[in-house]
Motif scaffolding. Sequence first.
Motif, PDB file in Angstrom:
ATOM      1  N   GLU A  19       9.515  -3.181 -33.902  1.00 56.32           N
ATOM      2  CA  GLU A  19       8.144  -3.139 -34.417  1.00 56.32           C
ATOM      3  C   GLU A  19       7.332  -4.244 -33.753  1.00 56.32           C
ATOM      4  O   GLU A  19       7.678  -5.425 -33.850  1.00 56.32           O
ATOM      5  CB  GLU A  19       8.067  -3.366 -35.945  1.00 56.32           C
ATOM      6  N   LYS A  23       4.166 -10.343 -36.262  1.00 50.90           N
ATOM      7  CA  LYS A  23       5.474 -10.635 -35.657  1.00 50.90           C
ATOM      8  C   LYS A  23       6.009  -9.418 -34.906  1.00 50.90           C
ATOM      9  O   LYS A  23       5.638  -8.275 -35.198  1.00 50.90           O
ATOM     10  CB  LYS A  23       6.496 -11.043 -36.746  1.00 50.90           C
ATOM     11  N   ASP A  71       2.633  -0.052 -46.944  1.00 49.25           N
ATOM     12  CA  ASP A  71       3.148  -1.173 -46.162  1.00 49.25           C
ATOM     13  C   ASP A  71       1.945  -2.008 -45.723  1.00 49.25           C
ATOM     14  O   ASP A  71       1.163  -1.581 -44.874  1.00 49.25           O
ATOM     15  CB  ASP A  71       3.936  -0.649 -44.952  1.00 49.25           C
ATOM     16  N   THR A  88       9.683  -1.782 -41.737  1.00 45.55           N
ATOM     17  CA  THR A  88       9.415  -0.867 -40.609  1.00 45.55           C
ATOM     18  C   THR A  88      10.559  -0.914 -39.598  1.00 45.55           C
ATOM     19  O   THR A  88      11.081   0.138 -39.201  1.00 45.55           O
ATOM     20  CB  THR A  88       8.073  -1.229 -39.922  1.00 45.55           C
TER      21      THR A  88
HETATM   22 MG   LIG Z   1       4.088  -4.033 -39.900  1.00 43.56          MG
END
Ligand SMILES: [Mg+2]
Length: 404
Positions: A11, A16, A209, A369
């Motif tokens: 991801e 990040k 999310d 994720t």
């Molecule tokens: Mg994310």
Amino acid sequence: MSRPYIHVGLEIGTTKVAAVIAETRSDGLLRIIGMGEAPSRGVRKGEVVDIGKITLCLNDAVSEAEEKADREITEVVAAVTGAHLESLNNRGGINIPEDREEIEEEDVMEVEQSARDVNIPAGNVFLHAINRHYYVDGQEGVASPVGMIGRQLEAEYHIVHGTRTRIQNNLRCIREANLKVNNVVMSSVASAHAVLDQAEKELGALVIDIGGGTTDYILFREGTVRDSGVLAVGGDHITNDISIGLRVPTKWAEKIKIEEADVAPGAVSARGSLEVEDPTFAGGRIERRILNTVTEARVRELLSLVKRRLQFERHSQFVGSGIFLTGGTAELRGIAALASDVFGLPAKVVNPRPLLGPSALFESPRFSTAVGLVLYAQAVQEALDDISVFDRLRRRLGRFIPGL
Ligand SMILES: [Mg+2]
Ligand SMILES: Nc1ncnc2c1ncn2[C@@H]1O[C@H](COP(=O)(O)OP(=O)(O)OP(=O)(O)O)[C@@H](O)[C@H]1O
């Protein structure tokens, strides 16, 4: 049934980059063997805006995961997000050719193709066609039509599409890092894989999310995806509001958001104040009441926007499992109570579901994720294995039972 496979989830988030390396063991269970994380640079609202910068971050995250797993990786499954992603539901249908009655794999592929026969903006590409239901000669609720006898096959799909160039740019840095992109998955689809089980999907569930730059949501009804979307708003906007509203530097706004802010309804009338020990901040003390009011306003607005986008009233009585909050911003104090207030349903904060391996490494909603990507990759692999098992079985049985 499954053979050992290695899956890598990547991801590239606004805050990040997370890389997860997992291994499907011979008993079919998934084991996390490596995990890497690096702060992101060059990503805005979930989209890459500086390929050079993000490639360096990506290399850091991947190297860390490789070191922990003690193996090199060459291929990844990547998440994509961004407010350019759009979704719709569409039904496709085909007639089974006259010379046979039995539905075959190619028919399923053709019906999916016909469901994709919708107008999407020029410059957009399809990202997902998620099957919701099959119908064989009008019969509802068919889970797997291959091998059934029928004259007409119809199917409903949840279709996701987005701007080709923006998706390409998000993937470009992965290739710059000399990695192959095996599959591309919308972030919310991946997160849902990490936090929901099938029973929760059957009962109906909304997964939200909330990351740094985006909010990705996905709604399940009767076991399948009913709606999904992306808002270009996330935790960074909360930090920004705190910074502007309380006139504190961003670094401090981020710190007090994480350590002190409370968005539970009622916290807006909290008493007391906290001290900001920063020479650049003239005020000295911050009243909790104000901090909570500013933070709650933004999060309430964000959740209300998701509710409005979904026209949630149409769905609320079919969302029996309630609201699942994940992503880094789900760690905000009081957010479950606020979400419950906004949606009028039970809400909870969820981590990726436990897998084998050093769970402390990924036990945080920030990693839903990335962990979901390896679960998605495993599900795809199992489906491929199943197709070949079915084909093998059919060929074998076909020798004995003519017409099967
Ligand atoms: Mg994310
Ligand atoms: N304990 C906490 N309380 C409140 N917010 C937090 C906490 N921990 C992290 N955050 C916020 O979570 C956000 C980062 O979440 P996450 O790592 O899921 O984002 P991302 O995946 O990089 O971004 P996106 O998915 O939006 O592109 C940041 O805004 C950060 O301030």
